[in-house]
Write a protein that holds these residues in place. Structure first.
Motif, PDB file in Angstrom:
ATOM      1  N   SER A  19       0.851  -1.187   0.000  1.00 55.69           N
ATOM      2  CA  SER A  19       0.000   0.000   0.000  1.00 55.69           C
ATOM      3  C   SER A  19       0.888   1.239   0.000  1.00 55.69           C
ATOM      4  O   SER A  19       2.062   1.188   0.375  1.00 55.69           O
ATOM      5  CB  SER A  19      -0.900   0.019   1.234  1.00 55.69           C
ATOM      6  OG  SER A  19      -0.122   0.212   2.394  1.00 55.69           O
ATOM      7  N   SER A  20       0.326   2.351  -0.411  1.00 55.98           N
ATOM      8  CA  SER A  20       1.095   3.594  -0.367  1.00 55.98           C
ATOM      9  C   SER A  20       1.431   3.949   1.083  1.00 55.98           C
ATOM     10  O   SER A  20       2.506   4.470   1.368  1.00 55.98           O
ATOM     11  CB  SER A  20       0.345   4.728  -1.061  1.00 55.98           C
ATOM     12  OG  SER A  20      -0.960   4.841  -0.578  1.00 55.98           O
ATOM     13  N   GLU A  21       0.534   3.616   1.986  1.00 56.43           N
ATOM     14  CA  GLU A  21       0.793   3.867   3.410  1.00 56.43           C
ATOM     15  C   GLU A  21       1.984   3.055   3.915  1.00 56.43           C
ATOM     16  O   GLU A  21       2.823   3.566   4.653  1.00 56.43           O
ATOM     17  CB  GLU A  21      -0.446   3.551   4.256  1.00 56.43           C
ATOM     18  CG  GLU A  21      -1.613   4.484   4.043  1.00 56.43           C
ATOM     19  CD  GLU A  21      -2.481   4.115   2.839  1.00 56.43           C
ATOM     20  OE1 GLU A  21      -2.238   3.065   2.180  1.00 56.43           O
ATOM     21  OE2 GLU A  21      -3.397   4.888   2.543  1.00 56.43           O
ATOM     22  N   SER A  22       2.056   1.786   3.513  1.00 59.33           N
ATOM     23  CA  SER A  22       3.178   0.960   3.975  1.00 59.33           C
ATOM     24  C   SER A  22       4.493   1.428   3.366  1.00 59.33           C
ATOM     25  O   SER A  22       5.530   1.405   4.029  1.00 59.33           O
ATOM     26  CB  SER A  22       2.933  -0.529   3.674  1.00 59.33           C
ATOM     27  OG  SER A  22       2.968  -0.782   2.291  1.00 59.33           O
ATOM     28  N   MET A  23       4.471   1.893   2.108  1.00 55.99           N
ATOM     29  CA  MET A  23       5.691   2.421   1.501  1.00 55.99           C
ATOM     30  C   MET A  23       6.127   3.701   2.190  1.00 55.99           C
ATOM     31  O   MET A  23       7.312   3.909   2.431  1.00 55.99           O
ATOM     32  CB  MET A  23       5.496   2.663   0.002  1.00 55.99           C
ATOM     33  CG  MET A  23       5.682   1.440  -0.845  1.00 55.99           C
ATOM     34  SD  MET A  23       7.293   0.627  -0.636  1.00 55.99           S
ATOM     35  CE  MET A  23       8.400   1.871  -1.280  1.00 55.99           C
ATOM     36  N   ALA A  24       5.170   4.561   2.514  1.00 52.61           N
ATOM     37  CA  ALA A  24       5.505   5.795   3.231  1.00 52.61           C
ATOM     38  C   ALA A  24       6.174   5.450   4.558  1.00 52.61           C
ATOM     39  O   ALA A  24       7.211   6.030   4.918  1.00 52.61           O
ATOM     40  CB  ALA A  24       4.252   6.633   3.463  1.00 52.61           C
ATOM     41  N   LYS A  25       5.616   4.476   5.263  1.00 53.42           N
ATOM     42  CA  LYS A  25       6.173   4.062   6.554  1.00 53.42           C
ATOM     43  C   LYS A  25       7.578   3.483   6.377  1.00 53.42           C
ATOM     44  O   LYS A  25       8.486   3.807   7.134  1.00 53.42           O
ATOM     45  CB  LYS A  25       5.247   3.043   7.208  1.00 53.42           C
ATOM     46  CG  LYS A  25       5.632   2.672   8.607  1.00 53.42           C
ATOM     47  CD  LYS A  25       4.597   1.759   9.232  1.00 53.42           C
ATOM     48  CE  LYS A  25       5.008   1.402  10.639  1.00 53.42           C
ATOM     49  NZ  LYS A  25       4.024   0.537  11.287  1.00 53.42           N
ATOM     50  N   LYS A  26       7.771   2.627   5.347  1.00 51.60           N
ATOM     51  CA  LYS A  26       9.084   2.029   5.094  1.00 51.60           C
ATOM     52  C   LYS A  26      10.137   3.091   4.802  1.00 51.60           C
ATOM     53  O   LYS A  26      11.307   2.917   5.108  1.00 51.60           O
ATOM     54  CB  LYS A  26       9.031   1.074   3.895  1.00 51.60           C
ATOM     55  CG  LYS A  26       8.371  -0.247   4.154  1.00 51.60           C
ATOM     56  CD  LYS A  26       8.345  -1.049   2.868  1.00 51.60           C
ATOM     57  CE  LYS A  26       7.728  -2.398   3.093  1.00 51.60           C
ATOM     58  NZ  LYS A  26       8.630  -3.487   2.806  1.00 51.60           N
ATOM     59  N   LEU A  35       8.374   8.484   5.745  1.00 52.85           N
ATOM     60  CA  LEU A  35       7.731   9.680   5.214  1.00 52.85           C
ATOM     61  C   LEU A  35       6.260   9.664   5.601  1.00 52.85           C
ATOM     62  O   LEU A  35       5.714   8.610   5.907  1.00 52.85           O
ATOM     63  CB  LEU A  35       7.816   9.689   3.680  1.00 52.85           C
ATOM     64  CG  LEU A  35       9.184   9.662   3.041  1.00 52.85           C
ATOM     65  CD1 LEU A  35       9.068   9.433   1.539  1.00 52.85           C
ATOM     66  CD2 LEU A  35       9.932  10.955   3.326  1.00 52.85           C
ATOM     67  N   ASP A  36       5.637  10.834   5.565  1.00 59.48           N
ATOM     68  CA  ASP A  36       4.178  10.789   5.714  1.00 59.48           C
ATOM     69  C   ASP A  36       3.596  10.479   4.342  1.00 59.48           C
ATOM     70  O   ASP A  36       4.282  10.549   3.327  1.00 59.48           O
ATOM     71  CB  ASP A  36       3.611  12.067   6.347  1.00 59.48           C
ATOM     72  CG  ASP A  36       3.760  13.305   5.493  1.00 59.48           C
ATOM     73  OD1 ASP A  36       3.579  13.226   4.259  1.00 59.48           O
ATOM     74  OD2 ASP A  36       4.034  14.378   6.068  1.00 59.48           O
ATOM     75  N   ILE A  37       2.344  10.120   4.299  1.00 55.03           N
ATOM     76  CA  ILE A  37       1.717   9.636   3.076  1.00 55.03           C
ATOM     77  C   ILE A  37       1.751  10.697   1.976  1.00 55.03           C
ATOM     78  O   ILE A  37       1.956  10.388   0.798  1.00 55.03           O
ATOM     79  CB  ILE A  37       0.275   9.124   3.335  1.00 55.03           C
ATOM     80  CG1 ILE A  37      -0.307   8.464   2.080  1.00 55.03           C
ATOM     81  CG2 ILE A  37      -0.625  10.220   3.825  1.00 55.03           C
ATOM     82  CD1 ILE A  37       0.379   7.207   1.663  1.00 55.03           C
ATOM     83  N   THR A  38       1.580  11.962   2.340  1.00 59.60           N
ATOM     84  CA  THR A  38       1.598  13.043   1.349  1.00 59.60           C
ATOM     85  C   THR A  38       2.964  13.132   0.670  1.00 59.60           C
ATOM     86  O   THR A  38       3.044  13.290  -0.549  1.00 59.60           O
ATOM     87  CB  THR A  38       1.246  14.390   2.019  1.00 59.60           C
ATOM     88  OG1 THR A  38      -0.002  14.253   2.703  1.00 59.60           O
ATOM     89  CG2 THR A  38       1.148  15.500   1.011  1.00 59.60           C
ATOM     90  N   LEU A  73       3.366  10.091  -1.694  1.00 58.26           N
ATOM     91  CA  LEU A  73       2.555  10.213  -2.910  1.00 58.26           C
ATOM     92  C   LEU A  73       3.133  11.248  -3.871  1.00 58.26           C
ATOM     93  O   LEU A  73       3.042  11.097  -5.084  1.00 58.26           O
ATOM     94  CB  LEU A  73       1.105  10.534  -2.562  1.00 58.26           C
ATOM     95  CG  LEU A  73       0.344   9.381  -1.913  1.00 58.26           C
ATOM     96  CD1 LEU A  73      -1.049   9.826  -1.495  1.00 58.26           C
ATOM     97  CD2 LEU A  73       0.273   8.170  -2.831  1.00 58.26           C
ATOM     98  N   GLU A  74       3.759  12.273  -3.332  1.00 58.94           N
ATOM     99  CA  GLU A  74       4.430  13.262  -4.180  1.00 58.94           C
ATOM    100  C   GLU A  74       5.570  12.605  -4.962  1.00 58.94           C
ATOM    101  O   GLU A  74       5.740  12.850  -6.155  1.00 58.94           O
ATOM    102  CB  GLU A  74       4.956  14.411  -3.326  1.00 58.94           C
ATOM    103  CG  GLU A  74       5.508  15.566  -4.114  1.00 58.94           C
ATOM    104  CD  GLU A  74       5.919  16.722  -3.218  1.00 58.94           C
ATOM    105  OE1 GLU A  74       7.039  17.208  -3.388  1.00 58.94           O
ATOM    106  OE2 GLU A  74       5.103  17.132  -2.358  1.00 58.94           O
ATOM    107  N   ILE A  75       6.327  11.738  -4.295  1.00 57.36           N
ATOM    108  CA  ILE A  75       7.406  10.990  -4.957  1.00 57.36           C
ATOM    109  C   ILE A  75       6.811  10.064  -6.011  1.00 57.36           C
ATOM    110  O   ILE A  75       7.288  10.012  -7.141  1.00 57.36           O
ATOM    111  CB  ILE A  75       8.217  10.189  -3.921  1.00 57.36           C
ATOM    112  CG1 ILE A  75       9.055  11.124  -3.073  1.00 57.36           C
ATOM    113  CG2 ILE A  75       9.089   9.127  -4.594  1.00 57.36           C
ATOM    114  CD1 ILE A  75       9.697  10.463  -1.870  1.00 57.36           C
ATOM    115  N   GLU A  76       5.784   9.346  -5.631  1.00 59.85           N
ATOM    116  CA  GLU A  76       5.188   8.373  -6.540  1.00 59.85           C
ATOM    117  C   GLU A  76       4.581   9.038  -7.774  1.00 59.85           C
ATOM    118  O   GLU A  76       4.634   8.480  -8.861  1.00 59.85           O
ATOM    119  CB  GLU A  76       4.112   7.570  -5.807  1.00 59.85           C
ATOM    120  CG  GLU A  76       3.578   6.425  -6.612  1.00 59.85           C
ATOM    121  CD  GLU A  76       2.672   5.522  -5.818  1.00 59.85           C
ATOM    122  OE1 GLU A  76       1.448   5.604  -6.019  1.00 59.85           O
ATOM    123  OE2 GLU A  76       3.182   4.733  -4.989  1.00 59.85           O
TER     124      GLU A  76
END
Length: 81
Positions: free
Chosen positions: A19-26, A29-32, A35-38
């Protein structure tokens, strides 16, 4: 990637069932921020590319090739108006 019109970062994340949330955590980063990177794979610096590849468990060159292919497709599509 092409079927869903996803950029390569999202395509790899989805392929790996992350999930984008799990990638942010890994990536600590915060989710925002994540998602900016993605959403802007063509603007990533070498450090972020290395970090993404490590978190995905793939070689950085594979990630770079995916992004290059995506960018070439975007250039081609811009020429088709």
């Amino acid at each position: 990637m092409e079927k869903h019109f996803w950029n390569p970062i999202r395509a790899w994340r989805e392929y790996l069932y992350l999930s984008s949330e799990s990638m942010a955590k890994k990536m600590n980063l915060d989710i925002t921020e994540y998602l900016e990177i993605e959403n802007q794979p063509f603007k990533l610096n070498d450090d972020i590319l290395t970090k993404l590849a490590t978190k995905f468990g793939i070689h950085k060159n594979l990630l770079l090739k995916s992004i290059e292919k995506y960018n070439q497709g975007c250039v081609l599509l811009k020429g088709v108006d």
